[in-house]
Scaffold this motif. Sequence first.
Motif, PDB file in Angstrom:
ATOM      1  N   PHE A 113       0.810  -1.211   0.000  1.00  0.00           N
ATOM      2  CA  PHE A 113       0.000   0.000   0.000  1.00  0.00           C
ATOM      3  C   PHE A 113       0.846   1.265   0.000  1.00  0.00           C
ATOM      4  O   PHE A 113       0.723   2.101  -0.865  1.00  0.00           O
ATOM      5  CB  PHE A 113      -0.949   0.007   1.199  1.00  0.00           C
ATOM      6  CG  PHE A 113      -1.810  -1.207   1.232  1.00  0.00           C
ATOM      7  CD1 PHE A 113      -2.798  -1.380   0.286  1.00  0.00           C
ATOM      8  CD2 PHE A 113      -1.611  -2.184   2.185  1.00  0.00           C
ATOM      9  CE1 PHE A 113      -3.585  -2.500   0.284  1.00  0.00           C
ATOM     10  CE2 PHE A 113      -2.396  -3.313   2.185  1.00  0.00           C
ATOM     11  CZ  PHE A 113      -3.381  -3.471   1.243  1.00  0.00           C
ATOM     12  N   GLY A 114       1.696   1.416   0.991  1.00  0.00           N
ATOM     13  CA  GLY A 114       2.353   2.700   1.184  1.00  0.00           C
ATOM     14  C   GLY A 114       3.563   2.884   0.286  1.00  0.00           C
ATOM     15  O   GLY A 114       3.808   2.149  -0.653  1.00  0.00           O
ATOM     16  N   ILE A 115       4.328   3.933   0.634  1.00  0.00           N
ATOM     17  CA  ILE A 115       5.542   4.239  -0.104  1.00  0.00           C
ATOM     18  C   ILE A 115       6.618   3.227   0.256  1.00  0.00           C
ATOM     19  O   ILE A 115       6.810   2.903   1.422  1.00  0.00           O
ATOM     20  CB  ILE A 115       6.013   5.667   0.256  1.00  0.00           C
ATOM     21  CG1 ILE A 115       4.990   6.671  -0.222  1.00  0.00           C
ATOM     22  CG2 ILE A 115       7.370   5.948  -0.309  1.00  0.00           C
ATOM     23  CD1 ILE A 115       5.212   8.027   0.348  1.00  0.00           C
ATOM     24  N   GLU A 116       7.315   2.728  -0.768  1.00  0.00           N
ATOM     25  CA  GLU A 116       8.443   1.855  -0.475  1.00  0.00           C
ATOM     26  C   GLU A 116       9.656   2.323  -1.253  1.00  0.00           C
ATOM     27  O   GLU A 116       9.569   2.650  -2.431  1.00  0.00           O
ATOM     28  CB  GLU A 116       8.130   0.405  -0.842  1.00  0.00           C
ATOM     29  CG  GLU A 116       9.182  -0.533  -0.284  1.00  0.00           C
ATOM     30  CD  GLU A 116       9.019  -1.953  -0.752  1.00  0.00           C
ATOM     31  OE1 GLU A 116       8.087  -2.229  -1.504  1.00  0.00           O
ATOM     32  OE2 GLU A 116       9.867  -2.771  -0.363  1.00  0.00           O
ATOM     33  N   LEU A 117      10.799   2.382  -0.551  1.00  0.00           N
ATOM     34  CA  LEU A 117      12.068   2.655  -1.224  1.00  0.00           C
ATOM     35  C   LEU A 117      12.880   1.371  -1.198  1.00  0.00           C
ATOM     36  O   LEU A 117      12.852   0.623  -0.225  1.00  0.00           O
ATOM     37  CB  LEU A 117      12.841   3.769  -0.513  1.00  0.00           C
ATOM     38  CG  LEU A 117      12.191   5.136  -0.494  1.00  0.00           C
ATOM     39  CD1 LEU A 117      12.987   6.065   0.371  1.00  0.00           C
ATOM     40  CD2 LEU A 117      12.101   5.681  -1.886  1.00  0.00           C
ATOM     41  N   TYR A 118      13.602   1.110  -2.284  1.00  0.00           N
ATOM     42  CA  TYR A 118      14.314  -0.157  -2.402  1.00  0.00           C
ATOM     43  C   TYR A 118      15.608   0.096  -3.155  1.00  0.00           C
ATOM     44  O   TYR A 118      15.590   0.656  -4.246  1.00  0.00           O
ATOM     45  CB  TYR A 118      13.432  -1.150  -3.165  1.00  0.00           C
ATOM     46  CG  TYR A 118      13.993  -2.529  -3.299  1.00  0.00           C
ATOM     47  CD1 TYR A 118      13.833  -3.452  -2.290  1.00  0.00           C
ATOM     48  CD2 TYR A 118      14.680  -2.912  -4.443  1.00  0.00           C
ATOM     49  CE1 TYR A 118      14.328  -4.729  -2.405  1.00  0.00           C
ATOM     50  CE2 TYR A 118      15.194  -4.177  -4.575  1.00  0.00           C
ATOM     51  CZ  TYR A 118      15.004  -5.083  -3.550  1.00  0.00           C
ATOM     52  OH  TYR A 118      15.505  -6.342  -3.662  1.00  0.00           O
ATOM     53  N   ALA A 119      16.721  -0.275  -2.550  1.00  0.00           N
ATOM     54  CA  ALA A 119      18.007  -0.051  -3.206  1.00  0.00           C
ATOM     55  C   ALA A 119      18.534  -1.367  -3.723  1.00  0.00           C
ATOM     56  O   ALA A 119      18.875  -2.253  -2.946  1.00  0.00           O
ATOM     57  CB  ALA A 119      18.999   0.565  -2.235  1.00  0.00           C
ATOM     58  N   SER A 120      18.552  -1.534  -5.055  1.00  0.00           N
ATOM     59  CA  SER A 120      19.194  -2.698  -5.653  1.00  0.00           C
ATOM     60  C   SER A 120      20.484  -2.224  -6.329  1.00  0.00           C
ATOM     61  O   SER A 120      20.801  -1.044  -6.302  1.00  0.00           O
ATOM     62  CB  SER A 120      18.263  -3.352  -6.663  1.00  0.00           C
ATOM     63  OG  SER A 120      17.938  -2.418  -7.650  1.00  0.00           O
ATOM     64  N   MET A 121      21.224  -3.166  -6.928  1.00  0.00           N
ATOM     65  CA  MET A 121      22.451  -2.769  -7.619  1.00  0.00           C
ATOM     66  C   MET A 121      22.136  -1.834  -8.781  1.00  0.00           C
ATOM     67  O   MET A 121      22.896  -0.916  -9.082  1.00  0.00           O
ATOM     68  CB  MET A 121      23.173  -4.009  -8.151  1.00  0.00           C
ATOM     69  CG  MET A 121      23.941  -4.772  -7.122  1.00  0.00           C
ATOM     70  SD  MET A 121      25.112  -3.763  -6.251  1.00  0.00           S
ATOM     71  CE  MET A 121      26.538  -3.970  -7.282  1.00  0.00           C
ATOM     72  N   MET A 122      20.981  -2.063  -9.445  1.00  0.00           N
ATOM     73  CA  MET A 122      20.617  -1.216 -10.569  1.00  0.00           C
ATOM     74  C   MET A 122      20.395   0.219 -10.121  1.00  0.00           C
ATOM     75  O   MET A 122      20.875   1.166 -10.753  1.00  0.00           O
ATOM     76  CB  MET A 122      19.347  -1.782 -11.216  1.00  0.00           C
ATOM     77  CG  MET A 122      18.857  -1.024 -12.398  1.00  0.00           C
ATOM     78  SD  MET A 122      20.109  -0.776 -13.621  1.00  0.00           S
ATOM     79  CE  MET A 122      19.957  -2.234 -14.595  1.00  0.00           C
ATOM     80  N   SER A 123      19.708   0.396  -8.973  1.00  0.00           N
ATOM     81  CA  SER A 123      19.485   1.768  -8.508  1.00  0.00           C
ATOM     82  C   SER A 123      20.800   2.433  -8.173  1.00  0.00           C
ATOM     83  O   SER A 123      21.006   3.610  -8.485  1.00  0.00           O
ATOM     84  CB  SER A 123      18.588   1.786  -7.273  1.00  0.00           C
ATOM     85  OG  SER A 123      18.011   0.588  -7.029  1.00  0.00           O
ATOM     86  N   ILE A 124      21.713   1.657  -7.543  1.00  0.00           N
ATOM     87  CA  ILE A 124      22.984   2.254  -7.144  1.00  0.00           C
ATOM     88  C   ILE A 124      23.821   2.609  -8.371  1.00  0.00           C
ATOM     89  O   ILE A 124      24.441   3.673  -8.432  1.00  0.00           O
ATOM     90  CB  ILE A 124      23.718   1.310  -6.181  1.00  0.00           C
ATOM     91  CG1 ILE A 124      23.004   1.379  -4.840  1.00  0.00           C
ATOM     92  CG2 ILE A 124      25.171   1.674  -6.029  1.00  0.00           C
ATOM     93  CD1 ILE A 124      23.523   0.493  -3.818  1.00  0.00           C
ATOM     94  N   TYR A 125      23.768   1.729  -9.389  1.00  0.00           N
ATOM     95  CA  TYR A 125      24.481   1.997 -10.645  1.00  0.00           C
ATOM     96  C   TYR A 125      24.005   3.311 -11.253  1.00  0.00           C
ATOM     97  O   TYR A 125      24.806   4.200 -11.573  1.00  0.00           O
ATOM     98  CB  TYR A 125      24.239   0.823 -11.586  1.00  0.00           C
ATOM     99  CG  TYR A 125      24.706   1.014 -13.008  1.00  0.00           C
ATOM    100  CD1 TYR A 125      26.046   1.092 -13.301  1.00  0.00           C
ATOM    101  CD2 TYR A 125      23.783   1.102 -14.037  1.00  0.00           C
ATOM    102  CE1 TYR A 125      26.462   1.253 -14.600  1.00  0.00           C
ATOM    103  CE2 TYR A 125      24.194   1.257 -15.330  1.00  0.00           C
ATOM    104  CZ  TYR A 125      25.533   1.337 -15.609  1.00  0.00           C
ATOM    105  OH  TYR A 125      25.942   1.504 -16.894  1.00  0.00           O
TER     106      TYR A 125
END
Lengths: 504, 100
Positions: free
Chosen positions: A70-82
């Motif tokens: 439902f709510g806001i989710e932040l997620y750090a994967s290798m792709m986001s860091i790249y």
Amino acid sequence: MVNQILYPLILIFVSVLILPLVSKVGDYLKFPKIRDFFAFIVLAVSMLLIVSMIPYVPLSYHLSIFGPPFGIELYASMMSIYLALLSITIVLLVAFYSIKYMEVDNGLDKYYTLILTLSGGIVGLVFSQDFFTLYVFWELICISSYTLVSFRKYRWQAVEGGIKYLLMSTIGSLIALYGISMLYGVAGTLNFASLSDIIVKLQPNISLYFIIVTIVVGFGMSSAIVPFHSWIPDAYVGAPNCIASISTVILKISAFNIIRSLITVFNPTNYNYGPILICFGLLSLTFGNFLAITQKDIRRLLAFSSVSNMGYIFTGFGVASYIIYTYGYFLSYAFEMALIGVFLHMMNHVFGKGLLFMTVGNFSVQTKNYSINSLEGLVKKMPLSSFSAAVGLLGLAGVPPLSGFWSKLFIIASAATVLSDPILLVTLSLLVFNSVFDAAYYVWVFQKIVFRPVSEKGQSATEVSVFMWLPVVVLATLLIIITIRLDLFITFVRAALWSLFGGV
Amino acid sequence: MYTILLFFTFLIVCLSIYCIVSKRNMIKTVLGVEILTASINLNFVIVGARDGYVDALAQSFAIISIAIGACVAALALALIVNVYRHYGKVDWDVVRRLKW
């Protein structure tokens, strides 16, 4: 205890609030440049914070009241860091470059605030794990960049480019939002992880294809693929040159929105959107190159070559999804190779084009001119800027040892896996034709800078100050490092790709 | 009923895009963008009220989208003021000086 993923976001957005205060203090102390260094240090620290996240991926954060669907989710994967590292590198160097380049303007406290909101938007977007957070951060990026493009509002070019960019990009993001609202109607959630579970159970039907089209067209308008490319040369001519080099990042982020939504939500094994993307990509490639070669203004040439480079990215992604839809996992190596090519090309193009726009800024400060003929022979007058520009031009042209060659080769080689397929055969021939064609005009500009005698406009040119040549030299060195340690970067990109498919 | 409502929002989206591409006056174009934003907000509210109950999440999306739309409209109008200062007219036909 605050989650580690929030550190760069908190740092950037708190600095946005205190930067006007720092600016006032600087005015009081008769040292106004303190705000420039403040923005630079904030960006450098946030870059270090993102690097420090790498051992701990995947990181996830959500508000404790509402859970992930439902709510806001932040997620750090290798792709986001790249992608975050890619973008923050350019923004950081532009902040350093602006210390000298933008000092002729006033209202610089607003300029640095907008730079910080832009980078905060980029970091938030690549970490967002649901469509609506993505949309909010995307609008934050867009609003900051519209304002930055028309920052020199005393020039009519800036206003004209800004209003065209604003109209096209706003309509694009609103069309994408329309698709997102339909997606909410179909699935009842906007979280990427939940969406992929729900959508994979549904049969592909006309409404789902309608959503795909809205997302591709909507974000495609901001990434300047060919039917929607008319804003890009005007915006680049209007913007200060350092903002034009940030603009290349925004094109890539926009393309990444499409790639991530299509790969994670609409699995390419079930949905046949490959031919549409190949069509858009080949159109951008061909038209971008044909329009670029007729230009006399170096900024417009670079703008149209951005269009053709976005064509490579879209064609590569289209080839990957077409292969996996038609031939299944039998050809999964070609799928992987095309996507590695796409993400490597993103990196090469961001660094190369960012470098070129900054060097164009250096040249124009000295020659007071933007025509290609005024660049002749500048290597004798401005060696550091010119050698960096040469590295960028040859890298984008795809001259073999440099990294631009390898990313194009990956895309072309993946299109060459099934030669009996007519779509792939047409794609392959147009790709090869265009890669030769765009090499032609890059090398043409390169020989003008390096081999010609000095033009009359360049007679009084001298090397610019250290604030302006250092970022360019750093980017040229980065391009050479990518070439030498290509294996390292391919490993990193492959890890990033695995994270896009749900791996760690 | 649900399909009819969705069809009507689709109609408003098409109308607003027609407004954006056909009007030569910039202020009218911004009005078209506003209508587009409003129709998308309406779409969020409709898809949130499908099964006879009200989905608060969809309505919160609509509220945030209203705020963003206001921000974009304000920026567009500010740029139009600058266009008026440079060109003396608020018309898309005069904003065509950039060529080659």
